[in-house]
Design a protein around this motif. Structure first.
Motif, PDB file in Angstrom:
ATOM      1  N   GLY A 197       0.898  -1.199   0.132  1.00  0.00           N
ATOM      2  CA  GLY A 197       0.066  -0.140   0.121  1.00  0.00           C
ATOM      3  C   GLY A 197       0.858   1.294   0.115  1.00  0.00           C
ATOM      4  N   THR A 249      -9.431   2.805  -5.696  1.00  0.00           N
ATOM      5  CA  THR A 249      -8.452   1.875  -6.482  1.00  0.00           C
ATOM      6  C   THR A 249      -8.191   0.951  -6.696  1.00  0.00           C
ATOM      7  OG1 THR A 249      -7.844   2.439  -4.283  1.00  0.00           O
ATOM      8  CG2 THR A 249      -7.280   4.283  -5.056  1.00  0.00           C
ATOM      9  N   ASP A 275      -6.007  -1.618  -5.337  1.00  0.00           N
ATOM     10  CA  ASP A 275      -5.845  -2.810  -3.888  1.00  0.00           C
ATOM     11  C   ASP A 275      -4.600  -2.502  -3.014  1.00  0.00           C
ATOM     12  OD1 ASP A 275      -3.346  -3.116  -6.117  1.00  0.00           O
ATOM     13  OD2 ASP A 275      -3.138  -5.439  -5.937  1.00  0.00           O
ATOM     14  N   LEU A 276      -4.517  -0.732  -2.645  1.00  0.00           N
ATOM     15  CA  LEU A 276      -4.100   0.088  -1.832  1.00  0.00           C
ATOM     16  C   LEU A 276      -3.773  -0.989   0.013  1.00  0.00           C
ATOM     17  CD1 LEU A 276      -4.025   3.575  -2.735  1.00  0.00           C
ATOM     18  CD2 LEU A 276      -2.635   1.791  -3.438  1.00  0.00           C
ATOM     19  N   LYS A 316      -5.016   3.284   1.658  1.00  0.00           N
ATOM     20  CA  LYS A 316      -5.765   3.768   1.455  1.00  0.00           C
ATOM     21  C   LYS A 316      -5.972   5.649   2.683  1.00  0.00           C
ATOM     22  CE  LYS A 316     -12.182   4.275   1.887  1.00  0.00           C
ATOM     23  NZ  LYS A 316     -12.175   3.611   2.979  1.00  0.00           N
ATOM     24  N   TYR A 321     -14.866   8.474  -1.664  1.00  0.00           N
ATOM     25  CA  TYR A 321     -13.590   7.463  -2.536  1.00  0.00           C
ATOM     26  C   TYR A 321     -12.947   6.485  -1.890  1.00  0.00           C
ATOM     27  CZ  TYR A 321      -8.624   5.030  -1.969  1.00  0.00           C
ATOM     28  OH  TYR A 321      -8.016   4.728  -2.189  1.00  0.00           O
ATOM     29  N   THR A 322     -12.873   5.094  -2.333  1.00  0.00           N
ATOM     30  CA  THR A 322     -13.124   4.243  -1.451  1.00  0.00           C
ATOM     31  C   THR A 322     -11.755   3.258  -2.558  1.00  0.00           C
ATOM     32  OG1 THR A 322     -14.128   1.627  -0.829  1.00  0.00           O
ATOM     33  CG2 THR A 322     -14.072   2.432  -2.768  1.00  0.00           C
ATOM     34  N   ASP A 323     -11.067   1.725  -2.134  1.00  0.00           N
ATOM     35  CA  ASP A 323     -10.105   1.201  -2.202  1.00  0.00           C
ATOM     36  C   ASP A 323     -11.072  -0.301  -2.530  1.00  0.00           C
ATOM     37  OD1 ASP A 323      -7.271   0.757  -2.646  1.00  0.00           O
ATOM     38  OD2 ASP A 323      -7.666  -0.605  -1.786  1.00  0.00           O
ATOM     39  N   CYS A 324     -10.453  -0.862  -3.675  1.00  0.00           N
ATOM     40  CA  CYS A 324     -11.127  -2.604  -3.851  1.00  0.00           C
ATOM     41  C   CYS A 324     -10.921  -3.086  -2.300  1.00  0.00           C
ATOM     42  CB  CYS A 324     -10.947  -3.007  -5.388  1.00  0.00           C
ATOM     43  SG  CYS A 324     -11.576  -1.774  -7.095  1.00  0.00           S
ATOM     44  N   SER A 383      -8.833  -5.670  -7.920  1.00  0.00           N
ATOM     45  CA  SER A 383      -9.645  -4.951  -8.932  1.00  0.00           C
ATOM     46  C   SER A 383     -11.100  -4.875  -9.896  1.00  0.00           C
ATOM     47  CB  SER A 383      -8.799  -3.498  -9.049  1.00  0.00           C
ATOM     48  OG  SER A 383      -8.008  -4.146 -10.322  1.00  0.00           O
ATOM     49  N   THR A 396      -3.735  -0.050  -9.421  1.00  0.00           N
ATOM     50  CA  THR A 396      -2.748   0.851  -8.695  1.00  0.00           C
ATOM     51  C   THR A 396      -1.542  -1.095  -8.606  1.00  0.00           C
ATOM     52  OG1 THR A 396      -3.426  -0.989  -6.513  1.00  0.00           O
ATOM     53  CG2 THR A 396      -3.440   1.837  -6.992  1.00  0.00           C
TER      54      THR A 396
END
Length: 343
Positions: free
Chosen positions: A203, A233, A235-236, A241, A259-262, A284, A309
């Motif tokens: 991350g 995003t 896979d942070l 994140k 905002y979110t992260d997969c 993702s 990412t």
């Protein structure tokens, strides 16, 4: 033809249409937070195969067929396939596609590969080089751990900054005509390396690249975070994140609202012991083809920015003391109905 915007972005004059998509996930992913969005959930990670690698190829091949079926076309209608994975020499993709008899571009962007494949497939369709093109990627927890970290048999303890590689595959069919959301803008990313060397903290390695691509996208297009219902995003994880929001905030952009992260969305990290969240090419890809596109079909989201990412390392580079370069690619996908219900 599309137009060049700013430093890195392309705005499509005739936006390619996402006419079909499909995904397959492993059992752990099927027990996670997004389980209701997946097309096929495996009972075990080998899926009747002798090796993890053969299982991954089968997963990818099945996701591709699901996407083609969902698009209501045949594999002969696909002119070009763009796909990649995390295995050496892209063997998961190569062996999944070898019997399809279609033109194939093998891609490696680490965990950003779904973004890379979407961008290149979109460019081929918008330019008129293909009526239909397919973008896909895959990953497998067991294969990735064996290749990039430690064999599972060793039972190594993972730090809390580590993520869990998703077992799964997602595929998207893009067409010149049809119904579905459109790819309106793409912002390919640059390699950003701030000197992170800890392979158990991806991350931190990837967040600067994701921030750079998102900021560049905003500057190139004149858009801001509020122009999107969702920015996701790849896979942070929970660590990245937090970092990306701080990095983007320093440039005057606020991601706190949408905002979110997969990698954060896919697992219940407390119940499933996935530490910082999910990762891998499949993370993702299955979140896009599961949760995001299916919620777009409902009108929950009508304009999203998808930013997979990637950490561009290898076991050799890590052993030789190299840093971990990061990259991220942004893809704007729109229903063409303005902002959605959550906008």
């Amino acid at each position: 033809m599309g137009s060049q915007l700013g430093e890195q972005t392309i705005g499509f004059t005739k936006p390619p249409i996402i006419v079909g998509y499909g995904n397959v996930v492993g059992p752990k992913e099927g027990e996670g937070l997004l389980k209701q969005y997946f097309d096929q959930i495996l009972e075990d990670s080998l899926w009747g195969e002798e090796t993890w690698e053969k299982a991954e190829s089968k997963i990818l091949k099945t996701a591709i067929q699901l996407a083609i079926d969902n698009a209501k076309i045949t594999k002969q209608d696909i002119r070009y396939l763009f796909a990649g994975d995390l295995l050496n020499q892209l063997t998961a993709s190569t062996f999944a596609i070898r019997d399809m008899n279609r033109a194939f571009f093998g891609l490696y962007g680490a965990c950003s590969t779904m973004g890379e494949s979407l961008i290149l497939a979109s460019m081929a369709v918008e330019a008129g080089y293909a009526n239909y093109a397919l973008a896909a990627t895959s990953s497998h927890f067991c294969g990735a751990e064996k290749q990039f970290r430690f064999p599972l048999e060793l039972g190594n303890q993972r730090p809390l900054t580590a993520t869990w590689t998703v077992t799964g595959s997602g595929a998207v069919v893009l067409g010149q005509t049809g119904t579905g959301p459109r790819v309106t803008h793409v912002t390919p990313g640059k390699i950003i390396d701030l000197g992170i060397k800890d392979e158990m903290n991806m991350g931190a390695a990837m967040a600067p690249a994701a921030a750079d691509t998102i900021i560049t996208h905003f500057k190139d297009t004149g858009r801001t975070a509020t122009d999107y219902d969702l920015i996701a995003t790849g896979d942070l994880g929970s660590v990245g994140k937090v970092l990306i929001q701080d990095l983007v905030q320093k440039e005057g952009y606020d991601l706190s609202r949408n905002y979110t992260d997969c990698g954060v969305e896919i697992f219940d990290h407390k119940k499933q012991d996935t530490h910082a969240g999910g990762s891998g090419c499949g993370c993702s890809a299955v979140t896009l083809t599961g949760y995001i596109l299916k919620e777009m079909a409902k009108g929950t989201f009508n304009r999203i920015l998808f930013v997979p990412t990637g950490a561009l390392l290898s076991p050799i580079s890590n052993f030789q003391g190299e840093t971990i370069p990061g990259i991220a690619h942004a893809v704007a996908i729109e229903n063409g109905q303005g902002l959605g219900k959550k906008g």
